[in-house]
Design a protein around this motif. Structure first.
Motif, PDB file in Angstrom:
ATOM      1  N   ALA A 258       0.665  -1.799   0.081  1.00  0.00           N
ATOM      2  CA  ALA A 258      -0.422  -0.050   0.159  1.00  0.00           C
ATOM      3  C   ALA A 258       0.982   1.279   0.268  1.00  0.00           C
ATOM      4  O   ALA A 258       1.856   1.504   0.390  1.00  0.00           O
ATOM      5  CB  ALA A 258      -1.221  -0.203   1.011  1.00  0.00           C
TER       6      ALA A 258
ATOM      7  N   CYS B 125      -4.467   9.746  -6.177  1.00  0.00           N
ATOM      8  CA  CYS B 125      -4.003   9.730  -8.125  1.00  0.00           C
ATOM      9  C   CYS B 125      -5.379  10.059  -8.117  1.00  0.00           C
ATOM     10  O   CYS B 125      -5.239  10.090  -9.977  1.00  0.00           O
ATOM     11  CB  CYS B 125      -3.992   7.773  -7.889  1.00  0.00           C
TER      12      CYS B 125
ATOM     13  N   SER C  22       3.276   3.693  -6.978  1.00  0.00           N
ATOM     14  CA  SER C  22       4.135   4.736  -8.115  1.00  0.00           C
ATOM     15  C   SER C  22       4.131   4.331  -9.663  1.00  0.00           C
ATOM     16  O   SER C  22       4.312   3.125  -9.174  1.00  0.00           O
ATOM     17  CB  SER C  22       5.039   5.471  -8.007  1.00  0.00           C
TER      18      SER C  22
ATOM     19  N   GLU D 179       6.292   2.806   3.973  1.00  0.00           N
ATOM     20  CA  GLU D 179       7.081   3.310   5.312  1.00  0.00           C
ATOM     21  C   GLU D 179       6.556   4.525   5.855  1.00  0.00           C
ATOM     22  O   GLU D 179       7.177   4.520   7.200  1.00  0.00           O
ATOM     23  CB  GLU D 179       8.315   3.784   4.862  1.00  0.00           C
TER      24      GLU D 179
ATOM     25  N   LEU E  22      -2.055   2.535 -10.468  1.00  0.00           N
ATOM     26  CA  LEU E  22      -0.551   3.400 -10.106  1.00  0.00           C
ATOM     27  C   LEU E  22      -0.888   5.255 -10.201  1.00  0.00           C
ATOM     28  O   LEU E  22      -2.227   5.295  -9.876  1.00  0.00           O
ATOM     29  CB  LEU E  22       0.322   3.001 -11.864  1.00  0.00           C
TER      30      LEU E  22
ATOM     31  N   GLU F  70       2.679  13.389 -13.240  1.00  0.00           N
ATOM     32  CA  GLU F  70       1.544  13.575 -11.762  1.00  0.00           C
ATOM     33  C   GLU F  70       2.791  13.875 -10.882  1.00  0.00           C
ATOM     34  O   GLU F  70       3.779  13.582  -9.877  1.00  0.00           O
ATOM     35  CB  GLU F  70       1.933  12.315 -11.189  1.00  0.00           C
TER      36      GLU F  70
HETATM   37  P1  NAD Z   1       5.604   4.201  -4.073  1.00  0.00           P
HETATM   38  O1  NAD Z   1       5.674   3.388  -5.325  1.00  0.00           O
HETATM   39  O2  NAD Z   1       7.047   4.536  -4.111  1.00  0.00           O
HETATM   40  O3  NAD Z   1       5.115   3.211  -2.687  1.00  0.00           O
HETATM   41  C1  NAD Z   1       4.098   2.707  -2.890  1.00  0.00           C
HETATM   42  C2  NAD Z   1       4.463   1.352  -2.217  1.00  0.00           C
HETATM   43  O4  NAD Z   1       5.522   0.339  -2.417  1.00  0.00           O
HETATM   44  C3  NAD Z   1       5.398   1.279  -0.670  1.00  0.00           C
HETATM   45  O5  NAD Z   1       4.587   0.346   0.561  1.00  0.00           O
HETATM   46  C4  NAD Z   1       6.744   1.146  -1.001  1.00  0.00           C
HETATM   47  O6  NAD Z   1       7.436   1.021   0.452  1.00  0.00           O
HETATM   48  C5  NAD Z   1       6.210   0.127  -1.969  1.00  0.00           C
HETATM   49  N1  NAD Z   1       8.246  -0.306  -3.160  1.00  0.00           N
HETATM   50  C6  NAD Z   1       8.481   0.830  -3.149  1.00  0.00           C
HETATM   51  N2  NAD Z   1       9.239   0.275  -3.850  1.00  0.00           N
HETATM   52  C7  NAD Z   1       8.885  -1.185  -3.814  1.00  0.00           C
HETATM   53  C8  NAD Z   1       9.834  -2.603  -4.227  1.00  0.00           C
HETATM   54  N3  NAD Z   1      10.497  -1.749  -5.125  1.00  0.00           N
HETATM   55  N4  NAD Z   1       9.439  -3.540  -3.852  1.00  0.00           N
HETATM   56  C9  NAD Z   1       7.711  -3.555  -3.642  1.00  0.00           C
HETATM   57  N5  NAD Z   1       7.583  -2.819  -3.234  1.00  0.00           N
HETATM   58  C10 NAD Z   1       8.127  -1.687  -3.291  1.00  0.00           C
HETATM   59  O7  NAD Z   1       4.541   5.456  -3.675  1.00  0.00           O
HETATM   60  P2  NAD Z   1       3.427   6.247  -2.748  1.00  0.00           P
HETATM   61  O8  NAD Z   1       5.255   7.111  -3.201  1.00  0.00           O
HETATM   62  O9  NAD Z   1       4.008   5.622  -2.183  1.00  0.00           O
HETATM   63  O10 NAD Z   1       2.374   6.450  -3.229  1.00  0.00           O
HETATM   64  C11 NAD Z   1       2.540   7.661  -4.358  1.00  0.00           C
HETATM   65  C12 NAD Z   1       1.639   7.269  -5.998  1.00  0.00           C
HETATM   66  O11 NAD Z   1       0.924   5.950  -6.059  1.00  0.00           O
HETATM   67  C13 NAD Z   1       0.977   8.095  -6.118  1.00  0.00           C
HETATM   68  O12 NAD Z   1       1.951   7.631  -7.745  1.00  0.00           O
HETATM   69  C14 NAD Z   1      -0.054   7.679  -6.501  1.00  0.00           C
HETATM   70  O13 NAD Z   1      -0.996   8.272  -7.617  1.00  0.00           O
HETATM   71  C15 NAD Z   1      -0.555   6.411  -6.262  1.00  0.00           C
HETATM   72  N6  NAD Z   1      -1.312   5.416  -6.225  1.00  0.00           N
HETATM   73  C16 NAD Z   1      -2.132   5.271  -6.879  1.00  0.00           C
HETATM   74  C17 NAD Z   1      -3.963   4.647  -6.734  1.00  0.00           C
HETATM   75  C18 NAD Z   1      -4.776   4.187  -7.268  1.00  0.00           C
HETATM   76  O14 NAD Z   1      -5.611   3.510  -7.239  1.00  0.00           O
HETATM   77  N7  NAD Z   1      -4.619   3.925  -9.333  1.00  0.00           N
HETATM   78  C19 NAD Z   1      -4.239   4.991  -4.998  1.00  0.00           C
HETATM   79  C20 NAD Z   1      -3.220   5.450  -4.199  1.00  0.00           C
HETATM   80  C21 NAD Z   1      -1.965   5.934  -5.010  1.00  0.00           C
END
Ligand code: NAD
Length: 456
Positions: free
Chosen positions: A131, A266, A211, A160, A233, A358
């Motif tokens: 998440a 998002c 992301s 985190e 995403l 974004e």
């Molecule tokens: P992020 O991708 O940095 O992290 C998301 C999650 O992935 C975190 O729990 C993180 O610890 C984990 N993560 C990071 N690297 C990883 C790896 N190599 N392997 C496995 N897990 C890993 O995103 P963020 O900055 O926490 O969230 C913001 C993003 O989420 C924005 O781009 C937003 O648009 C997107 N988002 C999408 C939706 C949707 O439903 N489409 C909803 C909410 C947020």
């Protein structure tokens, strides 16, 4: 890395450290998968009515703790208290909705010659839910509740920066009587705990929200193992305002369509597309709306917008907005906390970074368009396709444009996108698969076809 490490949780409105939480290592993930598999076998074998009853009890406990969970969300994520209450309520509602699906999760009987053909919907096993920090509670529940209802176990890795509400939900699940090991929360770094979940052969499916960059890496790792994956995403969603719309209503609804959750949404409508003949009137109405947004202490009931989640996010948002950029500005507190004012940029090229990338902060761009064809072209001129809004009084146009915009969640004369009872997900690089809605449980099952001969 298998050495111990910690996560510091900050209050983004004050920058104070509010908790320190141990981070999960790959060895912790291994142990969690062993526990989850054992719990899942027993859970899948339990009577459907009993599983439904336990999920309803979990929902009832969340309901009793809405205020506590909401206050925790305000402290760790800086969400306004009104939003945070809605978010805890969304977890409760989704658990109830999913519980209702347990006894309705039926396969099919298909007419064939020489026998009877039926399909069985079997649970996948252990599901890894990863998440993001922007809606820690609802997004955790969107994966977790239907997965549990369909007979799976869940290991949730929260972001985190926001592990606290997830940890509390896991305690409530145990208190409700869910078997030990069935729903586990492992806070940790994405590259360590998240990656270990994605790579683990004992995890049958990954539900990732975050992301697009990380989503692509996860999809590639899943591909090597043909692991099931759902990706939710990024987005860069349009708010299309036609001149025939109720312009007062469209302008009044616009500020919170991209400022809710400080723009860290998002589905935020961050590309405001306005038909040129209505442009000046729309902007005249929008200006006061942006200035009047109440930005400040998220625990104050009157606050409409709180801080950004972190300094990293604040710097990222700042990088998109030059100090002298033309447009509209609201206010933001000075001093500690990750504050950025509501911002609407005007006069940008349609392909400027702020217009196509974004930003994930309280920043929108306004772009004029000429006619319906031009509006659709601009709306689709992005790699994303998550949400969008269409403001018009012409029903035919509303339907034509809804069909033409390549996005998973559209609203007409409103900015709503997410309901637990309706499907949610992205087109193009906004994602893969759907969550929520009538088919939410099916996404956590494998279909098995069985033919029984009547000839033998
Ligand atoms: P992020 O991708 O940095 O992290 C998301 C999650 O992935 C975190 O729990 C993180 O610890 C984990 N993560 C990071 N690297 C990883 C790896 N190599 N392997 C496995 N897990 C890993 O995103 P963020 O900055 O926490 O969230 C913001 C993003 O989420 C924005 O781009 C937003 O648009 C997107 N988002 C999408 C939706 C949707 O439903 N489409 C909803 C909410 C947020």
């Amino acid at each position: 890395m298998s050495t111990a490490y910690e996560l510091q949780v900050l209050n983004p409105a004050t920058e104070e450290v509010i908790a320190t939480v141990p981070g999960a290592t790959p060895a912790d993930v291994d142990a969690a998968v062993v526990r989850a598999r054992a719990a899942q076998h027993r859970w899948a074998a339990a009577a459907p009515a009993d599983r439904a009853r336990l999920l309803r009890r979990f929902a009832a406990l969340v309901d009793e703790h809405v205020e506590e969970l909401a206050r925790l969300e305000v402290r760790e994520a800086g969400h306004t208290i009104g939003n945070a209450r809605w978010e805890a309520g969304n977890v409760r509602d989704l658990l109830d909705f999913s519980a209702g699906g347990v006894e309705r999760l039926s396969g099919r009987q298909i007419p064939v010659a020489g026998g009877l053909d039926i399909t069985l919907l079997e649970p996948l096993g252990v599901i890894g839910v990863i998440a993001p920090w922007n809606f820690p509670m609802p997004i955790a529940a969107w994966g977790t509740a239907p997965a549990l209802a369909a007979g799976n176990a869940v290991i949730l890795k929260p972001a985190e920066t926001t592990p606290l509400t997830a940890l509390r939900l896991a305690e409530l699940a145990l208190e409700a009587g869910l078997p030990e090991g069935l729903f586990q929360v492992l806070p940790g770094a994405g590259a360590i705990a998240g990656n270990a979940l994605v790579e683990h052969p004992g995890v049958a499916k990954i539900v990732f929200t975050g992301s697009t960059r990380v989503g692509k890496q996860i999809m590639a790792t899943c591909a090597e193992r043909v692991k099931r994956v759902t990706l939710e995403l990024g987005g860069k969603s349009p708010n299309i305002v036609f001149a025939d719309a109720d312009i007062e209503a469209a302008a009044a609804a616009t500020p919170m369509s991209f400022l809710d959750n400080s723009g860290q949404d998002c589905c935020a409508r961050t590309r405001i597309l306005v038909q040129r003949t209505a442009y000046d009137r729309f902007m005249d109405l929008l200006g006061p709306g942006i200035e009047q947004i109440v930005v400040g202490d998220p625990s104050d009931e009157k606050t409409q917008m709180g801080p950004l989640i972190s300094r990293v996010q604040l710097e990222r948002v700042r990088s998109y907005v030059a100090d002298d950029a033309p447009g509209l500005r609201g206010s933001a507190p000075e001093g500690p906390g990750f504050w950025f004012p509501p911002t609407v940029l005007t006069g940008l090229d349609p392909d400027a970074p702020a217009a196509v990338e974004e930003v994930f902060g309280p920043v929108a761009v306004v772009l004029p368009f000429e006619d319906e064809e031009d509006a659709v072209r601009l709306a689709n001129a992005t790699e994303y396709g998550l949400s969008g809004s269409i403001w018009t009084r012409d029903v035919g146009r509303a339907l034509r444009v809804s069909r033409a915009v390549a996005a998973g969640n559209l609203s007409v004369n409103s900015h709503s996108s997410v309901r637990y009872s309706t499907p949610f997900g992205g087109y193009k690089q906004s994602g893969l698969g759907r969550e929520l809605g009538p088919d939410a449980l099916t996404a956590f099952t494998e279909t098995k076809n069985v033919f029984i001969s009547t000839e033998a």
